[in-house]
Design an enzyme around this catalytic site. Structure first.
Site, PDB file in Angstrom:
ATOM      1  N   LEU A  26       0.841  -1.193   0.000  1.00  0.00           N
ATOM      2  CA  LEU A  26       0.000   0.000   0.000  1.00  0.00           C
ATOM      3  C   LEU A  26       0.878   1.246   0.000  1.00  0.00           C
ATOM      4  O   LEU A  26       1.896   1.294   0.693  1.00  0.00           O
ATOM      5  CB  LEU A  26      -0.912   0.019   1.230  1.00  0.00           C
ATOM      6  CG  LEU A  26      -1.914  -1.133   1.344  1.00  0.00           C
ATOM      7  CD1 LEU A  26      -2.696  -1.012   2.643  1.00  0.00           C
ATOM      8  CD2 LEU A  26      -2.863  -1.151   0.150  1.00  0.00           C
ATOM      9  N   ASP A  76      -5.336  -1.773  17.611  1.00  0.00           N
ATOM     10  CA  ASP A  76      -3.936  -1.345  17.724  1.00  0.00           C
ATOM     11  C   ASP A  76      -3.712  -0.150  16.807  1.00  0.00           C
ATOM     12  O   ASP A  76      -2.776  -0.105  16.010  1.00  0.00           O
ATOM     13  CB  ASP A  76      -3.014  -2.506  17.333  1.00  0.00           C
ATOM     14  CG  ASP A  76      -1.571  -2.290  17.806  1.00  0.00           C
ATOM     15  OD1 ASP A  76      -1.300  -1.252  18.430  1.00  0.00           O
ATOM     16  OD2 ASP A  76      -0.723  -3.158  17.529  1.00  0.00           O
TER      17      ASP A  76
END
Length: 305
Positions: free
Chosen positions: A108, A212
């Site tokens: 990404l 997270d």
């Protein structure tokens, strides 16, 4: 974090990287990548951010790039990524291959770190949308992990019980057994756990959490969040996520303003519950790293005991 480190980087062919005991061999990884994409591997670039795992950007002769992650509990991580891809609007990498110690996933674009400007606004919208996904009870269909540590997710209709037993006490026990949490601090956490209903007496809606969500796990560029990685998912109180996002400055005032337009934030969060919820990620860091995180736990406990 899926981006090359700043400055000069040494390139290496993936076939030269030595495997460690018990892991899938580098030769097998090379073969499965070439078979999956129908292209040979040109080289592999080490990626920064892999403090708990080994990360490489693998570049193929076809021009496609993928990320290779090697570590522990990665089959669970791959499943969490797929769950979030299937159920949310978060930008997540597609997993091409997964095993207990290896993931090959989509690369990404963007740089990891606290999003700024319009990217902070975009993050608020994405997180609010994530937290709007619900189910009938707290927990998850199976246990998950946060980093290399297990997260028990047995269903509960009582949020206070779930957070006390499956998050606060569970992680304090792990940190104590590891020798990173002093006995006196552990005893005070247990005292707070016994009194927890005084502070968590509210009835929060059940929300899907990334679990997270800090700057290191968020990629952004050109005013947009381009990727979210390393999940630790379960259904809980959205305020746990919001608290964690204040720990390393991931969420600023602008974030909370935009988030609040989609999901109003109860004043009791900032006044009372934020610091209690911070104990969980802090105890995760105590278990993994020890050191100064114990002092931060101690400072929070002083506010309530």
């Amino acid at each position: 974090m899926l981006y090359p480190p700043d400055g000069d980087i040494s390139r290496r062919n993936i076939a030269t990287v030595k495997g460690t005991g018990g892991r899938i061999s580098i030769g097998d990884i090379k073969n499965l990548i070439e078979k999956e994409f129908g292209s040979g591997i040109r080289d592999a670039v080490p990626l920064s951010g892999g403090c708990l795992a080994d990360l490489q950007l693998v570049r193929l002769e076809s021009g496609v790039s993928v990320v290779l992650k090697q570590g522990d509990n990665l089959l669970c991580e791959a499943g969490m990524l797929k769950y979030l891809r299937d159920h949310t609007a978060l930008p997540l990498p597609k997993v091409h291959y997964s095993g207990e110690d290896c993931i090959v996933m989509e690369y990404l674009p963007g740089k990891a770190g606290t999003p700024a400007g319009q990217a902070q606004d975009h993050l608020a919208k994405l997180v609010a949308g994530l937290h709007s996904i619900s189910q009938d009870h707290f927990g998850f269909e199976h246990d998950t992990v946060i980093g290399p540590l297990g997260q028990p997710n047995m269903d509960s209709d009582d949020w206070c019980v779930f957070f006390r037993d499956r998050r606060l006490v569970h992680m304090a026990d792990l940190a104590r057994r590891n020798g990173h949490l002093p006995e006196d601090v552990y005893r005070r956490i247990m005292t707070l756990a016994d009194r927890l209903e005084r502070y968590l007496g509210h009835r929060p809606p059940v929300s899907l959490l990334h679990g997270d969500l800090w700057g290191g796990n968020i990629l952004s560029e050109k005013g947009r969040v381009t990727g979210v990685i390393d999940p630790a998912i379960y259904f809980g109180d959205a305020e746990v996520e919001l608290a964690f996002m204040t720990l390393f400055g991931t969420a600023g005032q602008r974030f909370f303003e935009i988030y609040g337009e989609y999901r109003p934030i109860d004043p009791g969060f900032f006044a009372t519950r934020k610091d209690i919820y911070l104990l969980y990620p802090l105890l995760v860091h105590v278990r993994l790293f020890g050191g100064g995180y114990v002092g931060q736990v101690d400072e929070i406990l002083k506010k309530y005991l």
